[in-house]
Design a protein around this motif. Structure first.
Motif, PDB file in Angstrom:
ATOM      1  N   LEU A   1     -48.729  86.388 -13.075  1.00 14.77           N
ATOM      2  CA  LEU A   1     -47.742  86.935 -12.147  1.00 14.77           C
ATOM      3  C   LEU A   1     -46.354  86.974 -12.776  1.00 14.77           C
ATOM      4  O   LEU A   1     -45.564  87.881 -12.527  1.00 14.77           O
ATOM      5  CB  LEU A   1     -47.713  86.106 -10.868  1.00 14.77           C
ATOM      6  CG  LEU A   1     -48.870  86.397  -9.923  1.00 14.77           C
ATOM      7  CD1 LEU A   1     -48.804  85.497  -8.718  1.00 14.77           C
ATOM      8  CD2 LEU A   1     -48.829  87.852  -9.469  1.00 14.77           C
TER       9      LEU A   1
ATOM     10  N   THR B   1     -46.004  89.951 -14.956  1.00 13.97           N
ATOM     11  CA  THR B   1     -45.852  91.159 -14.151  1.00 13.97           C
ATOM     12  C   THR B   1     -44.433  91.265 -13.598  1.00 13.97           C
ATOM     13  O   THR B   1     -43.821  92.325 -13.640  1.00 13.97           O
ATOM     14  CB  THR B   1     -46.863  91.140 -12.991  1.00 13.97           C
ATOM     15  OG1 THR B   1     -48.075  90.599 -13.471  1.00 13.97           O
ATOM     16  CG2 THR B   1     -47.111  92.512 -12.471  1.00 13.97           C
ATOM     17  N   SER B   2     -43.923  90.147 -13.108  1.00 11.57           N
ATOM     18  CA  SER B   2     -42.560  90.166 -12.585  1.00 11.57           C
ATOM     19  C   SER B   2     -41.568  90.531 -13.676  1.00 11.57           C
ATOM     20  O   SER B   2     -40.662  91.330 -13.473  1.00 11.57           O
ATOM     21  CB  SER B   2     -42.188  88.793 -12.028  1.00 11.57           C
ATOM     22  OG  SER B   2     -42.980  88.518 -10.923  1.00 11.57           O
TER      23      SER B   2
ATOM     24  N   GLY C   1     -49.166  94.398 -16.588  1.00 12.45           N
ATOM     25  CA  GLY C   1     -47.851  94.329 -15.943  1.00 12.45           C
ATOM     26  C   GLY C   1     -47.038  95.573 -16.196  1.00 12.45           C
ATOM     27  O   GLY C   1     -46.528  96.189 -15.264  1.00 12.45           O
TER      28      GLY C   1
ATOM     29  N   PHE D   1     -51.879  88.112  -4.033  1.00 16.14           N
ATOM     30  CA  PHE D   1     -52.216  88.243  -5.455  1.00 16.14           C
ATOM     31  C   PHE D   1     -51.749  89.546  -6.053  1.00 16.14           C
ATOM     32  O   PHE D   1     -51.742  89.713  -7.264  1.00 16.14           O
ATOM     33  CB  PHE D   1     -53.722  88.116  -5.671  1.00 16.14           C
ATOM     34  CG  PHE D   1     -54.201  86.715  -5.536  1.00 16.14           C
ATOM     35  CD1 PHE D   1     -53.379  85.665  -5.908  1.00 16.14           C
ATOM     36  CD2 PHE D   1     -55.450  86.426  -5.048  1.00 16.14           C
ATOM     37  CE1 PHE D   1     -53.795  84.360  -5.789  1.00 16.14           C
ATOM     38  CE2 PHE D   1     -55.883  85.135  -4.924  1.00 16.14           C
ATOM     39  CZ  PHE D   1     -55.055  84.098  -5.282  1.00 16.14           C
TER      40      PHE D   1
ATOM     41  N   TYR E   1     -40.150  78.022  -6.074  1.00 17.83           N
ATOM     42  CA  TYR E   1     -40.919  79.249  -6.259  1.00 17.83           C
ATOM     43  C   TYR E   1     -40.367  80.368  -5.395  1.00 17.83           C
ATOM     44  O   TYR E   1     -40.275  81.527  -5.816  1.00 17.83           O
ATOM     45  CB  TYR E   1     -42.389  78.982  -5.913  1.00 17.83           C
ATOM     46  CG  TYR E   1     -43.265  80.160  -6.118  1.00 17.83           C
ATOM     47  CD1 TYR E   1     -43.685  80.493  -7.400  1.00 17.83           C
ATOM     48  CD2 TYR E   1     -43.652  80.954  -5.063  1.00 17.83           C
ATOM     49  CE1 TYR E   1     -44.479  81.591  -7.604  1.00 17.83           C
ATOM     50  CE2 TYR E   1     -44.444  82.054  -5.249  1.00 17.83           C
ATOM     51  CZ  TYR E   1     -44.860  82.372  -6.525  1.00 17.83           C
ATOM     52  OH  TYR E   1     -45.640  83.465  -6.727  1.00 17.83           O
TER      53      TYR E   1
ATOM     54  N   PRO F   1     -48.997  91.940  -7.386  1.00 17.21           N
ATOM     55  CA  PRO F   1     -47.641  91.682  -7.870  1.00 17.21           C
ATOM     56  C   PRO F   1     -46.639  92.023  -6.769  1.00 17.21           C
ATOM     57  O   PRO F   1     -46.771  93.031  -6.089  1.00 17.21           O
ATOM     58  CB  PRO F   1     -47.506  92.633  -9.048  1.00 17.21           C
ATOM     59  CG  PRO F   1     -48.881  92.880  -9.499  1.00 17.21           C
ATOM     60  CD  PRO F   1     -49.736  92.811  -8.289  1.00 17.21           C
ATOM     61  N   LEU F   2     -45.655  91.172  -6.654  1.00 17.30           N
ATOM     62  CA  LEU F   2     -44.728  91.281  -5.538  1.00 17.30           C
ATOM     63  C   LEU F   2     -44.011  92.624  -5.516  1.00 17.30           C
ATOM     64  O   LEU F   2     -43.871  93.258  -4.476  1.00 17.30           O
ATOM     65  CB  LEU F   2     -43.717  90.138  -5.650  1.00 17.30           C
ATOM     66  CG  LEU F   2     -42.874  89.865  -4.432  1.00 17.30           C
ATOM     67  CD1 LEU F   2     -43.747  89.685  -3.216  1.00 17.30           C
ATOM     68  CD2 LEU F   2     -42.036  88.628  -4.659  1.00 17.30           C
ATOM     69  N   PHE F   3     -43.566  93.073  -6.675  1.00 16.10           N
ATOM     70  CA  PHE F   3     -42.784  94.310  -6.678  1.00 16.10           C
ATOM     71  C   PHE F   3     -43.656  95.511  -6.342  1.00 16.10           C
ATOM     72  O   PHE F   3     -43.211  96.453  -5.696  1.00 16.10           O
ATOM     73  CB  PHE F   3     -42.065  94.494  -8.009  1.00 16.10           C
ATOM     74  CG  PHE F   3     -42.923  94.932  -9.141  1.00 16.10           C
ATOM     75  CD1 PHE F   3     -43.087  96.285  -9.401  1.00 16.10           C
ATOM     76  CD2 PHE F   3     -43.559  94.020  -9.952  1.00 16.10           C
ATOM     77  CE1 PHE F   3     -43.873  96.700 -10.449  1.00 16.10           C
ATOM     78  CE2 PHE F   3     -44.344  94.432 -10.993  1.00 16.10           C
ATOM     79  CZ  PHE F   3     -44.494  95.779 -11.229  1.00 16.10           C
TER      80      PHE F   3
ATOM     81  N   ILE G   1     -36.999  88.934  -7.529  1.00 17.03           N
ATOM     82  CA  ILE G   1     -37.630  90.250  -7.521  1.00 17.03           C
ATOM     83  C   ILE G   1     -37.253  91.019  -6.257  1.00 17.03           C
ATOM     84  O   ILE G   1     -36.856  92.187  -6.310  1.00 17.03           O
ATOM     85  CB  ILE G   1     -39.164  90.102  -7.599  1.00 17.03           C
ATOM     86  CG1 ILE G   1     -39.566  89.314  -8.836  1.00 17.03           C
ATOM     87  CG2 ILE G   1     -39.841  91.443  -7.577  1.00 17.03           C
ATOM     88  CD1 ILE G   1     -39.329  90.017 -10.112  1.00 17.03           C
TER      89      ILE G   1
END
Lengths: 316, 493, 532, 269
Positions: free
Chosen positions: D203, D206-207, D223, A149, A251, A151-153, A258
């Motif tokens: 999400l 944010t990305s 974000g 959950f 997905y 954020p990936l970055f 990213i």
């Protein structure tokens, strides 16, 4: 011995899926082209059409500056069907060839990520299945969940930050000459954990295995002393994995955008991002189409596997 | 009860006295710590603090601030001579009819300080051959002629020329006095000249031009009347040109007072020495004061008191740790000035060779060699090796001093390398947090290596803290202008 | 630090266990380690094009320095050095120049076509073509005609003599045989992406990342370069670029972000070297806007901005606040013009004087509309210090009652809006100059058309006149005086709010030696660089 | 256990709502536009700034509160769009022929075989990067998937000949559609779907912020706060991005738990 009973459903499924794939590719190509045709950068479109029409027998009277939508689309689609995606506007190399090159990089990234998630999550789900305590199970899966959950970055930055403090030399960036596998390390880990793949596999597999093992026929077989492993594998592991893969593949491609951006990974996601930025139409279109194609192929393959394992499914 | 009341009274007294004495000094110290030496001195001199009435501790502080300024001003003076010479000479060689005749006059000034008397004479004759010059400037030119004669050892000729001047103004007399003060001659009509200056500028509030200020400051310093000098200092503008010539509407040349930095040097020096002399017998701070005094004497290459101080420095006890480690090097330097050169070289060499990890003693040895203008190539070579291999912040001073040594010996590329090392080692997160003397030398090294933009950038930043730097900036801009070769492009970064 | 310890003293074993297992897995298929002799350098801006004329960015100009040569060059100590020309003569009126070209120079590529005089003539005509979009055209305006006398001699005649006529011939020469089918230069031409030159490095390949690989040209006429390959890697994320440098994935970073300077300075593995001090940042005001055409309002905006505070907070005081259109490192900077101090009361007073009315909500103009300007800024992920400045600017102006509408545009659209359509009120940018400090193309009203540098449409007859005089002047001191005057006028007129000049820093590993960085061309003598 | 998760989820979501209300009524601890340039990147838990300051010296807590508006409202838009249109479309499949369902299926397949970020790129490349537009696209792109899920449910109901009997009993069509199909039988699924879409929208924003195309400053969203703070993370200034990142995590986990509650309930039904 191949029986008709197996071939028939499979061929039917293949035909169905192929038809759907072609249709989908066409729809997507069409809608992307609509978007691009009505974008404010007409000069780019003209330059692009000029380029693809160069080595094609085109009606000489076609006025490329004020072309209408239908003829532009027909021109484009004929070019694409004849394998002519044009040359990249930014470096002059064949667009499709380049996209494929980048796609291979991304596929390897995703492949390793899936592999890693399997390596992590299968033992993990075995653990969950074995000690059947709902509380620990829930807490464990919730903890994993929380990781995905973030954020990936941000997660990527955190990992880079921590790995920088932990290990003095940590190769972060892939250099084109030295594609040593070590560069896969961080991106793959992040893609596996950050995109929630590990979590979902764990959940699905443990849920399904438990469900299946409670089914009557398994209990029955067990009571008889027969091996239930084959069945359990088929129903509890292979099916959920295939469904998951075909559902999540798009997905995953999104998540690589990213990841690739952060790690300067020369993959299709980064390519898509950069070409939208630089309005490199030939490359953008071929990259989009290629991505869709690859995703469809993966979905198609998983469907085929599904049908192979379970021929009855072809009816659905 | 009694204790409390005395405490309260003392606090009250402290509060009352603090604004009068301590505040400017604290402010100055603050500026000093931020390496804004000029600002520090200015705060003290502009305030109403009577420096002679301070306690020993504060006197020492003020003296240290002044001596730092004195050293820096000397360096500025020497850099400004070289840069201005180059600029004025290139103006001279440009083939154009719109040439300024004042060029000759100012070039004479520069040549004189660089001790090129023949060139100076040639220039001044060029200047005098022009008839349309104002009488003041003509007199000035003649005084320069007299100065050249004086430098060449002809005292009588100086007096005859000086006495023969017609239409004398006060400024002419001041110029003569200035030269005598510079040459350490007794100033003629000293009393009346001083009084005239005071009358003209203190009471009547005439505008003090840079030139007049420069002359007056030097004369007062020579007379040891420091309070008057301080008054002049407070009215001085440091960055204004002393003469602006408009040749055509679109061609203007500014000429700067090239001796101003040197005058400032003598002023600070005199003040610092004065203060240090006052406290050199103090119980607590006397030894430190003596150390700093000896430092200044070395800086001035004072040979007279060298023998005396070489023993004195050895005997100092109550010194801060760092200074006490430098005693041997300093004493031998006094010995050097006294003629015991080989001994001094020996001591310096040992200092450099023995101290590789914490190189501040070897840095000092190199500095000493540089200050007394000695020739110590092997010593510097060892130091250079150490400086290039040392990575930590402690090597900053060593690299800096070696770089300065090379610059003084005209080895510009080597100098630039070492000074850049020094800047790199210093690890300061902004340019101006570095030692100004490093920046000044670095800028000069950049200029000498024709990296003008970088040089000017540093001078520009330094100029904010040291307005007297302006003369160098102007000259470097001029040289750059003659050297630039590009065609003119601008790009979005 | 506390955080690290807390986290890792306990979990270190677990994490490193997992990771080392994976490393073992990966190493099974590991390839060879980087061959030495390849220089990787990181850029944050992807070059638009690679030919030296159509781009207006430093990143592509740096590359063109490696690929192309001029007739002559200027080295980092300001000396003219012969490049493609061996020697030259000039007529007494300094208007006719004859260049004798080097023989035995060939273009990159397998066919090894020889370089000759026709290439020079072709290049000049190509760039001078009215349809060529190039910000370098001002330089070519000085050429009246150019003629190839024979294969190795070219004759130029100039329109007027000027101080540094020789410097005009530093322009880069393009190959005629590759471009002969073009009449003018276009960003989209294939040459712009696969250039061919005579320089020390030849273009090998560029992938879509725009990772550009250059190969040493063994036949380079000034000696074969020592480094076999140079690879330019664009990074979209400056943090990662810095990490890549510190983890030895890169050998050089061309433009270190201010927030990494401290870190790299403390690291003894790297050297930091400053260059291009001749650049400055500014807020530009579009003079087509009726309000911003008013000098008082522009001045007020300049007064309202606290530049000292910004410089300290964002750049740690590593820079100098400027007062006019030149960098302090330039010879033309007028030291007598003092930068305006921050004074919001004065700003408000000036706005009132300009006829604006102050209400509690902010200023309104004479029609009762609130004063509101569009500030257009490119979205540059890699340059977030720009964003800070812009936000602070907005904040300062809000405080005096002027509303700023921040519009973040994607970089391409920003360029189009600013340079082509002049559709903005305020924008923020940075100019980089060479040492001629020539602001002719920035403020002369002649250059206010699309894709020229006077994008604010500044028009001041007095400035135009002075710029013309400066260009024609053949007297050094006169040139300086005129520029000082220009500085004074422009500082007073405030077409820009001049902010500051910062030194750019390049960082490189100490494995490299002989590094000399040209103050504004960067790669000028890259053929001498080598690895230890 | 359920109670705990429910409490946790409501607590988190209530906090977000309070933040939103405070922000819209202007009850903020600091002026959001006020820059304290001498207090850049202050650590949290200091006396003046509870959660520290960001890279411009703005209060993180204030921006966190203010950010709820730009962060959640667009997401809600996407959710409501997808849910209303998708469920209506899905419920209407009772009238559809087989081909109609196939079209929905095909559309869904189309959207499933294209990463959503890519769709957004295309839109951004052509129009301006405006957050509501982005969320509109996200909402629209979810319509077919919602419709399909409802359709599946309808099929199940059909098998039970639930609908036919309802029609036979003379109930008006809209009552059947909205009340009986959507409300009685699909609300759990729809709620779960809504929270999934919300998660994805969050999400996605944010990305996009990381790529520079999310909500643009000076408007704050969680974000762009994470993104801006992340620039300083590698220098060890981790807090200004960690705090909003944790906030995002908390909200998403709350949504996740709620979804599971719905699904569990559904299972029991």
């Amino acid at each position: 011995m191949v029986s008709w009973a197996i071939i028939k459903p499979i061929s039917r499924a293949i035909l169905k899926e192929l038809g759907a794939t072609v249709l989908i590719l066409f729809i997507i190509a069409f809608s992307v082209f609509i978007l691009l045709f009505y974008s404010p950068n007409e000069d780019m479109l003209t330059a692009y059409l000029l380029m693809i029409s160069e080595n094609m027998p085109v009606n000489e009277e076609l006025d490329l500056d004020n072309i209408d939508f239908t003829s532009a689309f027909i021109l484009w689609i004929t070019a694409v069907l004849s394998g002519n995606f044009g040359l990249s506007l930014s470096n002059g190399l064949p667009a499709m060839q380049q996209s494929i090159e980048f796609m291979l990089n991304t596929i390897s990234l995703i492949f390793f990520a899936v592999l890693l998630s399997l390596v992590i999550s299968l033992p993990f789900s075995a653990l969950i299945i074995k000690n059947n305590q709902p509380i620990t199970q829930k807490i464990l899966s919730f903890g994993l969940n929380c990781l995905s959950f973030f954020p990936l970055f941000w997660l990527a930055y955190l990992v880079i930050f921590l790995s920088g403090r932990l290990f003095d030399h940590f190769p972060l960036v892939q250099q084109s000459e030295t594609s040593g596998a070590i560069f896969y390390l961080l991106p793959v880990i992040l893609l596996a954990i950050g995109s929630g793949l590990v979590l979902e596999i764990t959940q699905q597999v443990s849920y399904e295995v438990k469900r299946v093992s409670k089914e009557d026929y398994i209990i029955c077989a067990r009571a008889k002393g027969a091996s239930v492993f084959r069945h359990l594998f088929k129903e509890g592991i292979a099916f959920p994995l295939l469904t998951l893969l075909s559902n999540r593949i798009a997905y995953l491609f999104g998540a690589t955008i990213i990841i690739e951006q952060i790690f300067n990974w020369p993959g299709i996601g980064r390519l898509l991002w950069q070409t939208t930025q630089s309005r490199d139409l030939p490359l953008l279109l071929s990259a989009v189409l290629l991505t869709v194609l690859v995703i469809r192929i993966v979905q198609f393959m998983s469907r085929m596997c599904y049908v192979l394992i379970n021929p009855r499914a072809s009816h659905e | 009860m009694q204790k409390a009341s005395t405490q309260i009274i003392s606090i009250l007294l402290f509060l009352l006295a603090a604004p009068l004495t301590a505040a400017p000094i604290d402010e100055a110290l603050n500026a000093y710590k931020q390496k804004q030496y000029h600002q520090a001195a200015k705060v003290i001199l502009n305030s109403t603090v009577n420096l002679n009435a301070l306690e020993a501790k504060n006197k020492l502080k003020v003296a240290i601030i002044f001596s730092k300024n004195a050293k820096l001003s000397k360096d500025i003076a020497s850099k400004s001579q070289t840069t201005q010479q180059i600029f004025l000479e290139s103006l001279l060689t440009e083939n154009d009819k719109d040439k300024s005749i004042f060029l000759y006059l100012y070039l004479t000034d520069i040549y004189l300080q660089l001790e090129k008397y023949d060139d100076a004479e040639a220039q001044i004759e060029q200047f005098l051959s022009n008839s349309s010059v104002d009488v003041n400037y003509k007199n000035l030119a003649k005084i320069y002629q007299a100065w050249i004669a004086l430098r060449k050892g002809k005292k009588d000729e100086f007096h005859t020329i000086a006495n023969d001047l017609k239409d004398k103004h006060l400024i002419t007399d001041m110029a003569i006095g200035f030269i005598q003060a510079r040459e350490k001659q007794p100033i003629e009509n000293n009393e009346s000249l001083s009084n005239n200056i005071k009358e003209a500028f203190f009471n009547n509030r005439n505008v003090l031009t840079t030139r007049a200020g420069n002359y007056a400051l030097r004369i007062f310093v020579a007379n040891h009347s420091l309070e008057d000098a301080r008054e002049i200092y407070n009215r001085l503008t440091f960055h204004a040109p002393s003469y602006t010539e408009k040749i055509t509407t679109n061609k203007i040349i500014n000429f700067y007072e090239s001796t101003l930095a040197d005058t400032l040097h003598s002023f600070y020096m005199e003040y610092a020495k004065n203060l240090l002399h006052q406290i050199k017998d103090d119980k607590k701070y006397g030894d430190t004061a003596t150390f700093y005094l000896s430092d200044l004497l070395i800086f001035e290459n004072d040979e007279k008191s060298a023998n005396e101080y070489s023993n004195k420095v050895e005997a100092l006890r109550l010194l801060p740790k760092k200074q006490s480690q430098l005693k041997a090097v300093r004493a031998s330097t006094h010995g050097f000035l006294d003629g015991k050169r080989s001994r001094a070289y020996q001591v310096w060499k040992e200092a450099v060779e023995n101290d590789k990890n914490d190189p501040f003693i070897s840095a000092d040895a190199v500095l000493m060699c540089l200050t007394v203008e000695g020739n110590c190539p092997t010593l510097v070579q060892t130091a250079q090796l150490a400086a290039e291999n040392g990575k930590s912040k402690r090597f900053e001073e060593l690299s800096r001093n070696v770089g300065r040594y090379f610059l003084a010996k005209n080895l510009e590329d080597k100098a630039l390398r070492l000074l850049e090392y020094a800047l790199d080692r210093s690890d300061m997160n902004s340019l101006l947090a570095n030692e100004p003397i490093l920046l000044l030398n670095l800028a000069e090294a950049y200029r000498a290596n024709k990296k003008f933009a970088k040089s000017l950038q540093i001078y520009f930043s330094l100029g904010e803290n040291f307005p007297v730097m302006r003369q160098i900036q102007d000259a470097v801009q001029g040289e750059y202008l003659f050297q630039q070769r590009s065609s003119g492009q601008s790009n979005v970064f | 630090m506390y955080f690290n310890k807390l986290l890792f003293n306990h979990h270190r074993l677990l994490v490193s266990g997992i990771i080392s297992g994976f490393i073992a897995l990966c190493l099974l298929s590991a390839n060879s380690i980087a061959a030495n002799g390849t220089l990787y350098y990181g850029e944050s801006i992807k070059p638009d094009t690679l030919d030296p004329y159509t781009s207006r960015e430093m990143s592509s100009l740096r590359l063109s320095e490696l690929i192309f040569n001029g007739l002559i060059g200027i080295n980092e100590s300001q000396e003219i050095v012969p490049e493609l020309a061996e020697s030259w003569e000039v007529s007494t009126d300094k208007k006719t120049w004859i260049f004798h070209l080097r023989k035995n120079v060939s273009w990159h590529g397998k066919d090894n076509k020889p370089f000759n005089a026709h290439d020079v003539v072709f290049t000049v005509n190509l760039v001078k073509h009215p349809k060529t979009q190039s910000s370098h055209k001002t330089q070519f305006d000085a050429f009246n005609s150019v003629l190839a006398l024979d294969d190795h001699t070219v004759k130029f005649s100039l329109t007027q003599k000027s101080l540094n006529s020789l410097s005009l011939f530093t322009f880069k020469i393009l190959p005629k045989h590759k471009l002969s089918r073009y009449k003018y230069l276009n960003k989209l031409s294939s040459f712009s992406n696969q250039p061919i030159g005579t320089g020390p490095y030849s273009f090998l390949s560029s992938n879509t990342n725009r990772e550009i690989t250059l190969l040493a040209n063994p036949d380079y006429f000034l000696g074969s370069p020592k480094i076999k390959k140079i690879i330019m890697q664009p990074f979209s994320d400056k943090n990662i670029m810095n990490q890549a440098l510190t983890f030895n994935s890169l050998d050089m970073v061309v433009d270190v972000d201010p927030r990494h300077i401290d870190e790299l300075q403390a690291d003894s593995r790297f050297s930091l070297i400053g260059y291009n001090t001749l650049s400055y940042s500014f807020f530009a005001y579009n003079h087509n806007n009726a309000l911003l055409n008013n000098k008082l309002i522009r001045q007020a905006l300049s007064y309202a901005v606290n530049r000292k505070q910004m410089l300290k907070a964002f750049y740690n005081n590593n820079g100098a606040i400027i007062s006019g259109p030149f960098a302090p490192g330039s010879w033309a900077y007028n030291l007598d013009v003092i930068p305006l101090d921050f004074d919001s009361n004065k700003a408000i007073a000036l706005l009132k004087q300009a006829g604006l009315i102050k209400t509690p909500e902010g200023f309104i103009d004479s029609h009762g509309k609130p004063v509101r300007f569009n500030l257009k800024v490119p979205i540059e992920k890699n340059n977030e210090s720009n964003k800070k400045i812009v936000l602070a600017y907005k904040n300062y102006l809000n405080k005096i009652g002027i509303e700023i509408n921040l519009v973040f545009l994607e970089k391409k659209s920003w360029k189009k809006a600013i340079f082509a359509q002049h559709d903005f009120d305020i924008t923020f940018a940075t100019w980089a100059f060479d040492d001629a400090s020539d602001i002719d193309d920035i403020f002369h009203s002649r250059y206010n058309t699309a894709w020229q540098n006077n994008f604010i449409s500044y028009n001041n007859p007095k400035v135009d006149q002075l710029l013309g005089l400066a260009l024609a002047s053949t007297d050094h001191q006169e040139k300086r005086t005129i520029n000082h005057k220009l500085h004074e006028i422009l500082a007073e007129d405030s077409p820009y709010t001049f902010l500051w000049s910062l030194t750019r820093f390049a960082a490189y590993t100490n494995k490299l030696k002989n590094i000399q960085i040209h103050p504004y061309k960067f790669f000028e003598n890259a053929h001498l660089w080598e690895f230890k | 256990m359920e109670l705990i998760t429910l409490c946790y989820a409501t607590l988190v979501l209530l906090t977000v709502c309070t933040f939103y209300l405070c922000a819209s009524f202007g009850f903020l601890p600091h002026d959001p536009e006020d820059l304290a340039l001498d207090q850049i990147l202050a650590a949290p838990l200091n006396t003046e700034y509870l959660l520290g300051t960001d890279y411009m010296g703005r209060d993180v807590l204030t921006r966190l509160m203010l950010g709820t508006e730009a962060y959640f409202l667009p997401g809600l838009l996407a959710v409501s769009l997808a849910i209303t249109l998708g469920s209506i479309l899905g419920a209407m499949t009772i009238f559809f022929t087989r081909n109609g369902k196939r079209i929905i299926n095909l559309l869904n397949n189309c959207l499933q075989s294209m990463p959503r970020l890519v769709i957004l790129f295309l839109v951004i490349a052509i129009f301006e990067p405006e957050i509501y537009l982005i969320m509109l696209i996200i909402g629209i792109s979810h319509i077919p998937s919602v419709a399909r899920i409802v359709n599946n449910r309808v099929n199940v109901l059909k098998e039970k000949s639930f609908i036919n009997s309802a029609i036979a009993s003379g109930l008006p069509i809209h009552t059947i559609m909205f009340k009986h199909i959507l409300w009685f039988n699909c609300r759990g699924i729809l709620a779960a779907q809504a929270s999934l879409i919300m998660t994805e929208a969050i999400l996605m924003e944010t990305s996009l912020s990381y790529l520079g195309f999310g909500v643009q400053e000076p408007a704050s969203s969680w974000g762009n706060m994470i993104q801006a703070g992340a620039n300083y993370m590698l220098q060890g200034e981790i807090w200004s991005s960690t705090i909003p990142a944790i906030a995002v995590m908390l909200v998403l986990s709350a949504l996740y738990l709620l979804t599971h509650l719905f699904i569990n309930k559904l299972d029991k039904q």
